[in-house]
Write an enzyme that holds these catalytic residues in place. Structure first.
Site, PDB file in Angstrom:
ATOM      1  N   ARG A  44      -0.568  -3.986  -1.024  1.00 15.05           N
ATOM      2  CA  ARG A  44       0.006  -2.827   0.018  1.00 15.05           C
ATOM      3  C   ARG A  44      -0.561  -3.061   1.193  1.00 15.05           C
ATOM      4  O   ARG A  44      -1.049  -4.129   1.637  1.00 15.05           O
ATOM      5  CB  ARG A  44      -0.506  -1.645  -0.517  1.00 15.05           C
ATOM      6  CG  ARG A  44      -1.998  -1.610  -0.751  1.00 15.05           C
ATOM      7  CD  ARG A  44      -2.839  -0.340  -0.601  1.00 15.05           C
ATOM      8  NE  ARG A  44      -2.526  -0.018   0.771  1.00 15.05           N
ATOM      9  CZ  ARG A  44      -3.116  -0.188   1.997  1.00 15.05           C
ATOM     10  NH1 ARG A  44      -4.317  -1.314   1.563  1.00 15.05           N
ATOM     11  NH2 ARG A  44      -2.886   0.197   2.873  1.00 15.05           N
ATOM     12  N   ASP A  47       3.913   1.331   9.826  1.00 17.73           N
ATOM     13  CA  ASP A  47       4.869   0.476   8.790  1.00 17.73           C
ATOM     14  C   ASP A  47       6.298   0.253   9.239  1.00 17.73           C
ATOM     15  O   ASP A  47       6.697  -0.772   8.996  1.00 17.73           O
ATOM     16  CB  ASP A  47       5.069   1.251   7.644  1.00 17.73           C
ATOM     17  CG  ASP A  47       3.763   1.246   6.784  1.00 17.73           C
ATOM     18  OD1 ASP A  47       2.832   2.186   6.989  1.00 17.73           O
ATOM     19  OD2 ASP A  47       3.453   0.633   5.685  1.00 17.73           O
ATOM     20  N   ALA A  58       1.507  -2.668   5.476  1.00 17.06           N
ATOM     21  CA  ALA A  58       2.779  -3.426   5.950  1.00 17.06           C
ATOM     22  C   ALA A  58       2.635  -5.174   5.924  1.00 17.06           C
ATOM     23  O   ALA A  58       3.453  -5.596   5.718  1.00 17.06           O
ATOM     24  CB  ALA A  58       3.199  -2.623   7.193  1.00 17.06           C
ATOM     25  N   GLN A  80      -5.878   5.744  -0.099  1.00 17.66           N
ATOM     26  CA  GLN A  80      -6.409   4.400   0.463  1.00 17.66           C
ATOM     27  C   GLN A  80      -7.537   4.436   1.265  1.00 17.66           C
ATOM     28  O   GLN A  80      -8.265   3.545   1.409  1.00 17.66           O
ATOM     29  CB  GLN A  80      -5.105   3.989   1.048  1.00 17.66           C
ATOM     30  CG  GLN A  80      -3.772   3.456   0.465  1.00 17.66           C
ATOM     31  CD  GLN A  80      -2.950   4.615   0.150  1.00 17.66           C
ATOM     32  OE1 GLN A  80      -3.332   5.823   0.210  1.00 17.66           O
ATOM     33  NE2 GLN A  80      -1.875   4.050   0.015  1.00 17.66           N
TER      34      GLN A  80
HETATM   35  O1  MRU Z   1       1.470   2.855   0.965  1.00 20.18           O
HETATM   36  P1  MRU Z   1       0.581   1.951   1.674  1.00 20.18           P
HETATM   37  O2  MRU Z   1      -0.925   1.957   1.147  1.00 20.18           O
HETATM   38  O3  MRU Z   1       1.188   0.325   1.864  1.00 20.18           O
HETATM   39  O4  MRU Z   1       0.435   2.267   3.110  1.00 20.18           O
HETATM   40  C1  MRU Z   1      -0.057   1.583   4.157  1.00 20.18           C
HETATM   41  C2  MRU Z   1      -0.278   2.143   5.603  1.00 20.18           C
HETATM   42  O5  MRU Z   1       0.415   3.215   5.656  1.00 20.18           O
HETATM   43  C3  MRU Z   1      -0.748   1.699   6.513  1.00 20.18           C
HETATM   44  O6  MRU Z   1      -1.431   2.571   7.549  1.00 20.18           O
HETATM   45  C4  MRU Z   1      -0.015   0.650   7.192  1.00 20.18           C
HETATM   46  O7  MRU Z   1       0.823  -0.248   6.338  1.00 20.18           O
HETATM   47  C5  MRU Z   1      -0.403  -0.291   8.151  1.00 20.18           C
HETATM   48  S1  MRU Z   1      -1.371  -1.536   7.476  1.00 20.18           S
HETATM   49  C6  MRU Z   1      -2.169  -2.629   8.656  1.00 20.18           C
END
Ligand code: MRU
Length: 349
Positions: free
Chosen positions: A45, A239, A47, A198
């Site tokens: 996970r 994202d 982005a 997270q």
């Molecule tokens: O659902 P996730 O855990 O993939 O969401 C991740 C986020 O929202 C992060 O803040 C984003 O991807 C930036 S990661 C550098």
């Protein structure tokens, strides 16, 4: 530094992030379908990491097609690409990386390359994407750290460190850089980040591994802390960012931006340019992933609401550009208005 995905002898190894912090389990796979599933289930996970993993996932598909001598490798790749592309909709890094690989295999199709040449060229490109992300992480971390002062109390949301990227990370990278490379004392508040935690599970885990002081709070405690003047800055990732600087990030980010605005606390968003969707201007054009309601009402198998209750589970929200103090990218820090600078950078991604 944690390595959340790694390309090894034509297989992909990844850390199953759903099991953290209790268990550190690495899975090795040669099957692109397992990568699709891992992305969908958030074993992989964040982005930028989604872009890297999707690129390697496509390479696994190409290797499978070559080894099993499929009749038409390019139609097979079309299917692999589609499966990876639709595994999660919001982070644009995923389709951005797959577009880069598609340019390669479409060239191979036009020029009639032998299957091995297609595979090797795709692996080279995927490695390039990972290396670029690694380098960009460091640039973002250095730029972001400039905004953090010794003694700051910084609130962050979700996880934006090594578990979400190829290197230092973005927002969390800036915090870690400020502490570990510049010796600044920073107190980090990590939002737990419901419904999948997270912040509590991953950000706390990462920071503690690096001996960076971190305090976990429930998402609904941020306003109270701000009202008590316990938060100096907020820094989060993104994202998908639009041309005018509206930015989708983990659900709950928008509430933090509104709270920061009310309390006059700087609100920063850090991301690589691979998270910018140069084709859209406004946040309302960003597709928002809606996930399984069970994540909300039965987190980790523990039922907390009556069966049959109505549930919403949007995984992201959009923060409008006017609530953002500055954007931090590998090319530097930009202040409003963002649109002109972001448009100028379009050709460089
Ligand atoms: O659902 P996730 O855990 O993939 O969401 C991740 C986020 O929202 C992060 O803040 C984003 O991807 C930036 S990661 C550098």
């Amino acid at each position: 530094m944690l390595k959340a995905v790694e390309w090894k002898d034509e297989t992909l190894q990844f850390l199953d992030q759903t099991l953290l912090p209790e268990e550190e389990v690495y899975i090795e796979t040669a099957d692109y379908r397992e990568v699709v599933e891992a992305i969908h289930q958030l074993k992989i996970r964040g982005a930028p990491l989604l872009g890297v993993a999707a690129a390697y996932g496509l390479c696994l598909g190409a290797i499978e097609g070559e080894k099993s001598k499929v009749r038409d490798l390019f139609s097979f790749l079309e299917k692999v690409d589609e499966n990876l592309r639709t595994s999660r909709p919001t982070a644009v890094n995923l389709s951005w990386a797959l577009d880069r690989l598609k340019n390669i295999w479409e060239k191979g199709k036009k020029e009639d390359w032998p299957p091995r040449e297609v595979v090797n060229s795709l692996i080279d490109e995927a490695k390039k994407i990972e290396e670029e992300d690694y380098k960009n992480n460091e640039k973002i971390a250095r730029h972001g750290a400039q905004l953090l002062e010794d003694g700051d109390r910084v609130l962050t949301h979700c996880n934006t460190g090594s578990l979400a990227c190829s290197g230092w990370g973005t927002a969390l990278g800036a915090i870690s850089w400020a502490v570990l490379q510049e010796g600044k004392k920073i107190q980090v508040y990590a939002d737990e980040t419901r419904p999948l935690w997270q912040g509590a599970r991953l950000t706390a885990f990462e920071l503690m591994k690096n001996s960076i002081p971190v305090t976990v709070i429930c998402d609904n405690m941020a306003g109270y802390l701000m009202s008590q003047k316990l938060v100096d800055k907020v820094i989060v990732g993104a994202d998908r960012v639009t041309l005018q600087g509206d930015a989708a990030n983990k659900i709950g980010t928008y509430s933090l931006a509104v709270l920061s605005h009310y309390h006059k606390i700087p609100f920063y968003m850090a991301f690589p340019l691979s998270s910018v969707d140069f084709n859209i201007k406004e946040g309302k054009e960003i597709p928002i992933e809606e996930r399984n309601p069970e994540e909300v009402i039965a987190p980790r198998g523990m039922r907390i609401a009556p069966i049959g209750v109505g549930v919403r589970n949007p995984a992201f929200d959009v923060t409008p550009h006017h609530l953002i103090t500055a954007l931090i990218t590998e090319k530097g820090i930009i202040y409003p208005p963002f649109e002109q600078t972001l448009s100028n950078w379009k050709t460089e991604v």
